[in-house]
Design a protein around this motif. Structure first.
Motif, PDB file in Angstrom:
ATOM      1  N   ALA A   1      50.132  62.805  47.785  1.00 15.66           N
ATOM      2  CA  ALA A   1      48.957  63.666  47.816  1.00 15.66           C
ATOM      3  C   ALA A   1      49.161  64.834  48.783  1.00 15.66           C
ATOM      4  CB  ALA A   1      47.729  62.857  48.224  1.00 15.66           C
TER       5      ALA A   1
ATOM      6  N   GLU B   1      46.705  68.381  50.522  1.00 15.96           N
ATOM      7  CA  GLU B   1      45.337  68.883  50.724  1.00 15.96           C
ATOM      8  C   GLU B   1      44.767  69.394  49.403  1.00 15.96           C
ATOM      9  OE1 GLU B   1      43.502  68.608  53.487  1.00 15.96           O
ATOM     10  OE2 GLU B   1      45.169  67.622  54.513  1.00 15.96           O
TER      11      GLU B   1
ATOM     12  N   GLU C   1      43.734  66.479  47.125  1.00 19.33           N
ATOM     13  CA  GLU C   1      42.553  65.801  47.658  1.00 19.33           C
ATOM     14  C   GLU C   1      41.271  66.592  47.396  1.00 19.33           C
ATOM     15  OE1 GLU C   1      41.952  62.552  49.586  1.00 19.33           O
ATOM     16  OE2 GLU C   1      43.382  62.467  47.939  1.00 19.33           O
TER      17      GLU C   1
ATOM     18  N   PRO D   1      40.953  62.120  43.671  1.00 19.63           N
ATOM     19  CA  PRO D   1      41.049  62.208  45.131  1.00 19.63           C
ATOM     20  C   PRO D   1      40.579  60.921  45.808  1.00 19.63           C
ATOM     21  CG  PRO D   1      39.969  64.153  44.227  1.00 19.63           C
ATOM     22  CD  PRO D   1      40.115  63.174  43.108  1.00 19.63           C
ATOM     23  N   SER D   2      41.069  60.684  47.018  1.00 15.54           N
ATOM     24  CA  SER D   2      40.716  59.459  47.731  1.00 15.54           C
ATOM     25  C   SER D   2      39.223  59.381  48.036  1.00 15.54           C
ATOM     26  CB  SER D   2      41.541  59.316  49.013  1.00 15.54           C
ATOM     27  OG  SER D   2      41.151  60.264  49.982  1.00 15.54           O
TER      28      SER D   2
ATOM     29  N   PRO E   1      36.691  59.310  51.623  1.00 14.95           N
ATOM     30  CA  PRO E   1      38.112  59.693  51.631  1.00 14.95           C
ATOM     31  C   PRO E   1      38.868  59.018  52.769  1.00 14.95           C
ATOM     32  CG  PRO E   1      36.808  61.464  52.573  1.00 14.95           C
ATOM     33  CD  PRO E   1      35.841  60.393  52.121  1.00 14.95           C
TER      34      PRO E   1
ATOM     35  N   THR F   1      46.355  62.369  54.608  1.00 13.73           N
ATOM     36  CA  THR F   1      46.603  62.787  53.232  1.00 13.73           C
ATOM     37  C   THR F   1      48.053  62.597  52.837  1.00 13.73           C
ATOM     38  OG1 THR F   1      44.797  64.381  53.301  1.00 13.73           O
ATOM     39  CG2 THR F   1      46.498  64.752  51.650  1.00 13.73           C
TER      40      THR F   1
ATOM     41  N   ALA G   1      48.938  60.757  44.777  1.00 13.75           N
ATOM     42  CA  ALA G   1      48.132  61.560  43.857  1.00 13.75           C
ATOM     43  C   ALA G   1      48.424  61.223  42.396  1.00 13.75           C
ATOM     44  CB  ALA G   1      48.380  63.050  44.100  1.00 13.75           C
TER      45      ALA G   1
END
Length: 127
Positions: free
Chosen positions: A9, A11, A14, A51-52, A71, A75, A80
């Protein structure tokens, strides 16, 4: 040998998928790459992950279970997306990853992890 190929993953990932022209081109390039993996007979499964922030974790400690909402921090430690491949060896997996289009708009990493096979665990498969 089976390997799990993990797209780490970023930024950007996410933030969730946004259908921008750049992202759509990236998605099309990845589709063509997946088609090549399928034609080569190594692709067993593949998908992207949300995304988380949409995920959950369950922490185990003995009989205790703790639900953790996303989240999640760090990251760079998240995944991902993934592929599951059947390859002859790790070198073949590395060669295929090197052909992969960049899965993210900026810098990114892909991790290759062999799966344990029954023989690796010293278990009799009955064959």
């Amino acid at each position: 040998m089976r390997v799990m190929v993990l797209v780490k993953a970023t930024e950007d990932s996410e933030q969730g998928f946004k259908p921008t022209p750049e992202n759509m081109q990236m998605l099309e390039a990845m589709g063509r790459y997946n088609d090549e993996l399928a034609k080569a007979g190594i692709l067993l499964a593949a998908d992207g992950l949300t995304p988380s922030s949409q995920g959950k974790r369950i922490a185990f400690d003995g009989a205790s279970r703790l639900l953790i909402d996303g989240p999640f921090a760090e990251t760079k430690e998240l995944v991902a997306g993934f592929w599951l491949w059947e390859v002859k060896d790790l070198d073949e997996a590395i060669a295929w990853v090197k052909l992969c289009p960049n899965p993210m708009p900026g810098p990114s990493e892909i991790e290759i992890r062999p799966l344990y096979e029954m023989d690796d665990l010293g278990l009799d498969t009955g064959a």
